[in-house]
Scaffold this motif. Structure first.
Motif, PDB file in Angstrom:
ATOM      1  N   PRO A  22       0.826  -1.212   0.000  1.00  0.00           N
ATOM      2  CA  PRO A  22       0.000   0.000   0.000  1.00  0.00           C
ATOM      3  C   PRO A  22       0.862   1.265   0.000  1.00  0.00           C
ATOM      4  O   PRO A  22       1.991   1.265   0.500  1.00  0.00           O
ATOM      5  CB  PRO A  22      -0.794  -0.084   1.313  1.00  0.00           C
ATOM      6  N   GLU A  23       0.318   2.321  -0.557  1.00  0.00           N
ATOM      7  CA  GLU A  23       1.039   3.602  -0.607  1.00  0.00           C
ATOM      8  C   GLU A  23       1.414   4.100   0.785  1.00  0.00           C
ATOM      9  O   GLU A  23       2.384   4.821   0.961  1.00  0.00           O
ATOM     10  CB  GLU A  23       0.170   4.671  -1.280  1.00  0.00           C
ATOM     11  N   ALA A  80       2.536   2.461   3.243  1.00  0.00           N
ATOM     12  CA  ALA A  80       3.437   1.557   3.967  1.00  0.00           C
ATOM     13  C   ALA A  80       4.712   2.241   4.467  1.00  0.00           C
ATOM     14  O   ALA A  80       5.148   3.249   3.917  1.00  0.00           O
ATOM     15  CB  ALA A  80       3.823   0.395   3.060  1.00  0.00           C
ATOM     16  N   HIS A  81       5.319   1.653   5.491  1.00  0.00           N
ATOM     17  CA  HIS A  81       6.659   2.051   5.915  1.00  0.00           C
ATOM     18  C   HIS A  81       7.632   1.842   4.756  1.00  0.00           C
ATOM     19  O   HIS A  81       7.495   0.892   3.997  1.00  0.00           O
ATOM     20  CB  HIS A  81       7.130   1.194   7.097  1.00  0.00           C
ATOM     21  N   GLY A  82       8.651   2.694   4.671  1.00  0.00           N
ATOM     22  CA  GLY A  82       9.625   2.595   3.588  1.00  0.00           C
ATOM     23  C   GLY A  82      10.367   1.275   3.569  1.00  0.00           C
ATOM     24  O   GLY A  82      10.837   0.828   2.527  1.00  0.00           O
ATOM     25  N   THR A  83      10.444   0.628   4.728  1.00  0.00           N
ATOM     26  CA  THR A  83      11.141  -0.652   4.778  1.00  0.00           C
ATOM     27  C   THR A  83      10.431  -1.715   3.943  1.00  0.00           C
ATOM     28  O   THR A  83      11.076  -2.618   3.432  1.00  0.00           O
ATOM     29  CB  THR A  83      11.237  -1.168   6.223  1.00  0.00           C
ATOM     30  N   PRO A 109       8.698  -1.661   0.855  1.00  0.00           N
ATOM     31  CA  PRO A 109       9.177  -1.762  -0.531  1.00  0.00           C
ATOM     32  C   PRO A 109      10.673  -2.074  -0.608  1.00  0.00           C
ATOM     33  O   PRO A 109      11.101  -2.806  -1.513  1.00  0.00           O
ATOM     34  CB  PRO A 109       8.861  -0.391  -1.133  1.00  0.00           C
ATOM     35  N   ALA A 110      11.462  -1.552   0.326  1.00  0.00           N
ATOM     36  CA  ALA A 110      12.907  -1.832   0.308  1.00  0.00           C
ATOM     37  C   ALA A 110      13.156  -3.324   0.505  1.00  0.00           C
ATOM     38  O   ALA A 110      14.011  -3.913  -0.153  1.00  0.00           O
ATOM     39  CB  ALA A 110      13.622  -1.020   1.384  1.00  0.00           C
ATOM     40  N   THR A 111      12.389  -3.943   1.398  1.00  0.00           N
ATOM     41  CA  THR A 111      12.540  -5.368   1.650  1.00  0.00           C
ATOM     42  C   THR A 111      12.134  -6.194   0.433  1.00  0.00           C
ATOM     43  O   THR A 111      12.843  -7.115   0.024  1.00  0.00           O
ATOM     44  CB  THR A 111      11.659  -5.791   2.846  1.00  0.00           C
ATOM     45  N   ALA A 124      12.036  -5.346  -2.639  1.00  0.00           N
ATOM     46  CA  ALA A 124      13.011  -5.173  -3.717  1.00  0.00           C
ATOM     47  C   ALA A 124      14.289  -5.947  -3.412  1.00  0.00           C
ATOM     48  O   ALA A 124      14.873  -6.568  -4.296  1.00  0.00           O
ATOM     49  CB  ALA A 124      13.315  -3.690  -3.913  1.00  0.00           C
ATOM     50  N   ALA A 125      14.696  -5.954  -2.142  1.00  0.00           N
ATOM     51  CA  ALA A 125      15.919  -6.672  -1.765  1.00  0.00           C
ATOM     52  C   ALA A 125      15.778  -8.168  -2.031  1.00  0.00           C
ATOM     53  O   ALA A 125      16.758  -8.852  -2.280  1.00  0.00           O
ATOM     54  CB  ALA A 125      16.251  -6.422  -0.293  1.00  0.00           C
ATOM     55  N   CYS A 126      14.551  -8.675  -1.957  1.00  0.00           N
ATOM     56  CA  CYS A 126      14.332 -10.104  -2.204  1.00  0.00           C
ATOM     57  C   CYS A 126      14.026 -10.379  -3.669  1.00  0.00           C
ATOM     58  O   CYS A 126      13.546 -11.465  -4.012  1.00  0.00           O
ATOM     59  CB  CYS A 126      13.209 -10.628  -1.329  1.00  0.00           C
ATOM     60  N   VAL A 180       7.934  -4.133  -6.993  1.00  0.00           N
ATOM     61  CA  VAL A 180       7.006  -3.581  -6.010  1.00  0.00           C
ATOM     62  C   VAL A 180       5.907  -2.826  -6.730  1.00  0.00           C
ATOM     63  O   VAL A 180       6.175  -2.012  -7.614  1.00  0.00           O
ATOM     64  CB  VAL A 180       7.739  -2.615  -5.057  1.00  0.00           C
ATOM     65  N   PHE A 211      18.510 -15.105  -2.077  1.00  0.00           N
ATOM     66  CA  PHE A 211      17.274 -14.351  -2.286  1.00  0.00           C
ATOM     67  C   PHE A 211      17.489 -13.055  -3.063  1.00  0.00           C
ATOM     68  O   PHE A 211      16.618 -12.624  -3.800  1.00  0.00           O
ATOM     69  CB  PHE A 211      16.588 -14.091  -0.943  1.00  0.00           C
ATOM     70  N   GLN A 217      16.022   3.650   3.363  1.00  0.00           N
ATOM     71  CA  GLN A 217      14.731   3.117   2.951  1.00  0.00           C
ATOM     72  C   GLN A 217      13.584   4.090   3.103  1.00  0.00           C
ATOM     73  O   GLN A 217      12.651   4.069   2.320  1.00  0.00           O
ATOM     74  CB  GLN A 217      14.433   1.816   3.706  1.00  0.00           C
ATOM     75  N   ARG A 245      12.915   4.040  -0.514  1.00  0.00           N
ATOM     76  CA  ARG A 245      11.983   2.917  -0.558  1.00  0.00           C
ATOM     77  C   ARG A 245      12.599   1.770  -1.357  1.00  0.00           C
ATOM     78  O   ARG A 245      13.661   1.291  -0.968  1.00  0.00           O
ATOM     79  CB  ARG A 245      10.612   3.381  -1.036  1.00  0.00           C
TER      80      ARG A 245
END
Lengths: 520, 125, 445
Positions: free
Chosen positions: A188-189, A191-194, A196-198, A200-202, A206, C176, C314, C318
């Motif tokens: 959702p728009e 959301a905490h920035g973490t 989308p960062a998470t 993307a990291a996986c 997003v 991952f 982040q 983001r």
């Protein structure tokens, strides 16, 4: 220059002051140089014996000095005491940072974490010497499972964002195990920035889900995006607008029908602990910030701890190590092996076994509250936030109607045409003795002010806070308000700091004056 | 006289011959606030229309600068790396970001001219 | 309930002010079927005395490291932490403050982080350090992803002398995030040739110093080999006290240093919380993960500190952030920086010398025990021995005495059953060493 005049100039070494005092000090606000500006050769804060002889360093003994300053113990104590006095903290006052759950940190928890049986325990000790530690981890896991209704928990993630990483990795592992390669994660728009960062990291793309005009996920928009390519949705509930996602069961149903998983960001678990079990909401996976809901201290930005509760479908993929209880006591499973059923694990996320010091504190807190007290925690947290909302809704502009959960969200419409910004307003709160609320987050409303009082504020404290905010809101309408607010804060150890200059020419460490000039 | 065109992502491109000079608009810099950092593409890199080409950062925001056209980067403006504040003070000339050799000049046709962009910016409020 | 200030009368008055009949009305957005109507089946609240009693009895089932002769290292080290450290970090202004997002009211946290960054840069011999990461293992994984960003390559070479758990954390991330890992087999003999493995695809070589088996190697040749191929050298340090005695990685050409800072200021805590140190070269600073504190001035021209370069992080980038990390190890960095301030140059170098001297003493004594062979030619405060019997049962036997003898390599990987890694810090006494040697002699007989 005489020593005493040098001493005075050193005080002002920071380019001090406007000449109010000779020292630059302002009563209890004492200017404090860096440790590097205070050291002297031959001075130390420890007394150590002569070292035994021996050199087997492979010819790599350090040749040059390190450059560390020498300070005595009293200097060190004074230095850090003075620094501490430049900090705002929960211990000093209301700290309404939305989404951060700045609640009282009981000191019993600190004492328990320092018991030698916990604090002075090495993570690689033989099994027979750590049975109590493993029992504590098992007990904490039991509480977390009961409170969430989830069958399994991974304790090792070091913080909320690390828990997110753990959750999304287990989801990907579960999908891969069924041969189902998916590429997208919906966030959702708000959301905490973490989040989308998470994702993307996986390795996931997003995709943002819009909010509806009630500050919740737009269910129709979500359904339109749900297809066989979606791995998961990452949803915060209660969400970052401080609202419960009232269509959450429909969301879960739609997500599961699409074969995707439902990840919940549990940052706001404090609002529902003891009253709502995430398992009953259709959640597959949720991290819990022990440093929020379960009162382990924030410590100036960490350490945190972010255990992740997991549904049956995800549990086999939990990270190592696992704590297992057998007939001969507890043991740690640290390697992938068929006998323990760990073949599906995502692997290791962290050195050793997790944030044990935080586990002890959190369990001490849970045991102190008990099942009954934790339910009261959620009720009082929600009651306090709604009381704040009720006291402020006519002078600030609430972004959404209806009761909020544990935090009250306002936007900056009340500042329209005043020339005052959310930031200015926040800085004026500092002069009034409050830490500002969370600002400009969530992104879904303009100039957001997100206030989370938590359950550990008294009614008297809230009344005083409401009174102050009301008078500040009134002040924004007065002549010259824009300039007055722009000057805030006035009474802090430092006025507003130049973040632009800091970013344009980063100075990220101290250098001795001579080299600093040479580097120019 | 060279033609200047604008994108909806708030880049401008001024074309002379087959080389376009690209920067961000005055409106874009005012939205970003004080620019503190600029990252430019390597000379010789192939860029595509609408693809990432550079990064511009203020204290509180970071933004991609997209290439308005497809082509090859032939020059970059190191002056704005050394002095990012130029992006705020002279966005439309001195603080150009990069020059790109156009692969397909027809891409320019659909872009806004000065008046069109002014109307576009007005429409965003 | 002692942590909850609201009285029943307060609650009534507040509900009236809000205009709802009961607190249930505030939870009306929760779907009916998901509401928990009764108290969850967990024990009721307890007083401080009762909680203390219950947890103390759990703690008593453990054998505290300080209560026995103790020789365990393997990435966590038992050092003496001065009383001042624990006293200062428990000041509420530090303990109960949040991330310093409002610099005007968190100059205390910001200044100590700036000092911490400087100390870490000095200690490692690097240009710049961040305000810490979770722990050494996660810092190592972040170093690898950073090297991937800097070089634009996606294959990391991991030394067989890297802590096996660190390797596992990198491997999890690699699986991952999607990059290649060329992990060398465990290398207790110190014979691997990492330089030969570097090619044009290599983003970095990760090597531990002193390594997992305690060995100390000159890294200059490896650094040159990396740089010749455009790869970065990542140096991992798990025992940071060693940098008081050893040539720092920065002097040997390291591009990134990822370290575990627990040894300074922080207790063992059964493995966490610890503090990940992360240092690099100036030119890579914008690719660095984690928070950074920078110097600036305030509106009156006075020196002050702020979080800076946060556009890497982040909450702004983001999905394009350098890392998803949000927290650092704030309070553990405070413990680190206070302890290091107390030590200073003279204290740290002497502490390091004591550690090394104790380890030399231990190695010399154990070398005289029949059935024990010391493998290391070089070491700091930790080394590996080969036993005449499998190490794990020997360690368990010694634990009954009780002596905590070290960690068997078999705990991490099969195939090295006879290897034991031991550490000696300043906390080890001559009597401890004698007790261990005697017990080993009996056990190996």
């Amino acid at each position: 220059m005489s020593d005493w005049s040098k001493a005075l100039s050193r005080f002002q070494g920071g380019g001090a002051a406007d000449g109010e005092t000779a020292s630059g000090n302002r009563g209890l606000q004492i200017e404090e140089p860096l440790i590097f500006e205070q050291g002297a050769d031959g001075r130390t804060g420890v007394d150590l014996p002569q070292p035994p002889a021996g050199d087997r360093l492979g010819g790599l003994a350090r040749k040059g000095g390190i450059g560390l300053p020498g300070l005595s113990e009293p200097q060190v104590v004074r230095h850090y005491t003075r620094l501490s006095q430049k900090n705002f903290a929960i211990d000093s006052g209301l700290y309404p940072l939305g989404s951060c759950t700045m609640k009282h940190n009981p000191r019993l928890n600190e004492r328990m974490a320092r018991l030698p049986g916990f604090g002075d325990l090495h993570p690689l000790q033989p099994r027979s010497t750590i049975q109590g530690a493993l029992e504590l981890m098992d007990r904490l896991a039991h509480w977390l499972k009961e409170l969430t209704g989830m069958p399994a928990v991974a304790l090792s993630p070091a913080a909320g964002a690390h828990g997110e990483l753990c959750g999304i990795m287990t989801i990907r592992a579960a999908l891969e195990a069924r041969g189902d390669m998916r590429q997208r994660i919906l966030v959702p728009e708000s959301a905490h920035g973490t989040n989308p960062a998470t994702a993307a990291a996986c390795g996931y793309a997003v995709e943002a889900i819009p909010a509806n005009d009630r500050g919740r996920v737009d269910l129709a928009a979500l359904k339109a995006k749900l297809d066989g390519g979606v791995a998961a949705i990452m949803l915060t509930n209660p969400n970052t607008c401080g609202l419960f996602e009232d269509e959450i069961l429909e969301i879960a149903e739609a997500v599961h029908r699409a074969g995707a998983f439902f990840y919940c960001d549990g940052a706001n678990f404090n609002a529902i602990v003891g009253r709502v079990r995430p398992a009953d909401l259709g959640i597959d996976c949720m991290h819990i910030n022990l440093h929020k809901t379960f009162s382990t201290p924030h410590g100036g930005g960490g350490p945190g701890s972010g255990p992740v509760v997991l549904a049956d479908a995800l549990a086999p993929h939990a990270p190592l190590p696992w704590v297992v209880h057998g007939p001969d006591g507890f043991r740690l499973v640290e390697q992938v092996d068929a006998a323990s059923g760990t073949e599906g694990t995502i692997g290791r996320l962290k050195g050793f076994h997790g944030q044990m010091g935080m586990f002890v504190r959190a369990l001490a807190y849970m045991m102190s509250h008990g099942g009954d007290g934790l339910r009261q925690v959620a009720e009082d947290a929600v009651l306090n936030a709604n009381y704040l909302m009720a006291g402020l809704k006519d002078v600030l502009t609430p972004s959404f109607q209806g009761p909020c959960m544990h935090e009250a969200l306002f936007d900056d419409r009340f500042l329209k045409d005043t020339g005052v910004t959310t930031l200015d307003f926040a800085k004026a709160m500092i002069d009034e003795g409050y830490h500002p609320m969370t600002m400009y987050f969530p992104l879904v409303v303009h100039g957001a002010l997100l206030m989370e009082p938590t359950e550990t504020e008294s009614k008297e404290s809230l009344d005083q806070f409401i009174g102050v905010i009301r008078s500040l809101a009134e002040r924004t309408r007065q002549q010259g308000a824009a300039e007055w607010f722009r000057q805030a804060p006035r009474f802090t150890p430092r006025r507003r700091l130049d973040e632009t200059a800091a970013a344009r020419k980063p100075q990220l460490r101290w250098r001795p004056p001579a080299t600093a000039e040479a580097a120019e | 006289m060279s033609a200047i065109k604008f994108t909806e992502e708030h880049e401008w491109i001024r074309v002379e011959g087959d080389v376009g000079t690209v920067g961000i608009t005055d409106f874009a810099q005012s939205q970003l606030g004080d620019v503190v950092f600029v990252e430019l593409p390597a000379v010789g890199r192939q860029v595509t229309k609408g693809g990432d080409a550079a990064v511009v950062e203020s204290v509180k925001a970071a933004s991609e600068v997209y290439s308005p056209v497809t082509g090859e980067i032939v020059a970059v403006n190191e002056a704005i790396v050394d002095e990012p504040a130029k992006v705020n003070s002279e966005p439309m000339d001195g603080a150009w970001f990069f020059k790109v050799k156009l692969a397909n000049p027809a891409e320019l046709d659909a872009m806004m001219d000065e008046a069109g962009y002014a109307a576009f910016v007005d429409g965003q409020h | 309930m002692r942590y909850l200030p609201l009285t029943e009368a307060d609650r009534r008055d507040m509900l009236a002010a809000i205009g709802v009949p009961s607190v249930d009305a505030l939870f009306r957005d929760v779907p009916q079927q998901a509401r928990q109507t009764t108290v969850i089946d967990l024990p009721p609240h307890q007083g401080e005395l009762e909680v203390e009693r219950a947890l103390s009895s759990m703690a008593a089932k453990n054998v505290a490291a300080g209560s026995v002769p103790f020789f365990l290292g393997g990435g966590a080290y038992r050092h003496h932490v001065p009383a001042t450290v624990d006293h200062m970090i428990q000041r509420g202004e530090f303990l109960t403050s949040y991330t310093p997002y409002q610099p005007e009211v968190t100059q205390g946290t910001l200044q100590y982080l700036f000092e911490f960054q400087t100390q870490v840069a000095l200690l490692t011999g690097m240009d710049v350090a961040n305000a810490s990461l979770y722990d050494g293992a996660t810092a190592t994984a972040e170093a690898v992803t950073m090297a991937n960003r800097v070089t634009g390559r996606r294959r990391a070479v991991l030394s067989g002398g890297l802590h096996p758990q660190y390797r596992e954390v990198v491997e999890t991330l690699a699986r991952f995030v999607g990059f290649g890992v060329d992990a060398q087999p465990l290398d207790p003999e110190g014979t691997e040739d990492l330089a030969a493995l570097v090619d044009g695809e290599t983003s970095c070589v990760v090597v531990q110093y002193p390594n997992f088996f305690g060995r100390v190697r000159d890294l200059r040749g490896l650094a040159q080999a990396c740089h010749a191929k455009g790869a970065l050298l990542v140096v991992v340090v798990t025992e940071v006290v060693s940098l008081g005695a050893l040539t720092p990685p920065g002097e040997m050409g390291a591009d990134i240093v990822a370290a575990e800072g627990q040894s300074i200021g922080n207790g063992l805590n059964f493995g966490g919380p610890y503090v990940g140190l992360f240092a690099t070269r100036d030119r890579f600073v914008r690719q660095m993960p984690g928070r950074l504190v920078g110097q600036t001035t305030d509106a009156e021209g006075r020196r002050g500190w702020v979080l800076t370069l946060s556009t890497r992080e982040q909450h702004i980038r983001r999905e394009k952030a350098t890392s998803n990390i949000c927290t650092n190890s704030g309070l553990c960095t405070l413990a680190f920086t206070i302890h290091l301030s107390l030590l200073g140059e003279a204290g740290l170098t002497r502490l390091a010398a004591i550690n090394h001297g104790k380890a030399v003493q231990l190695a010399e004594r154990l070398a005289k025990v029949p059935g024990v062979t010391v493998l290391n030619d070089s070491f700091f405060n930790e080394f590996t021995v080969r036993l005449a019997k499998p190490a794990a049962p020997v360690v368990d036997r010694l634990a009954e005495r009780p002596i905590i003898a070290g960690v068997p390599v078999s705990r991490f990987a099969s195939g090295h059953d006879d290897l034991l890694i031991l550490a000696a810090t300043e906390t080890v006494t001559d009597a401890d060493i004698e007790a261990l040697a005697t017990a080993l002699e009996e056990t190996l007989r």
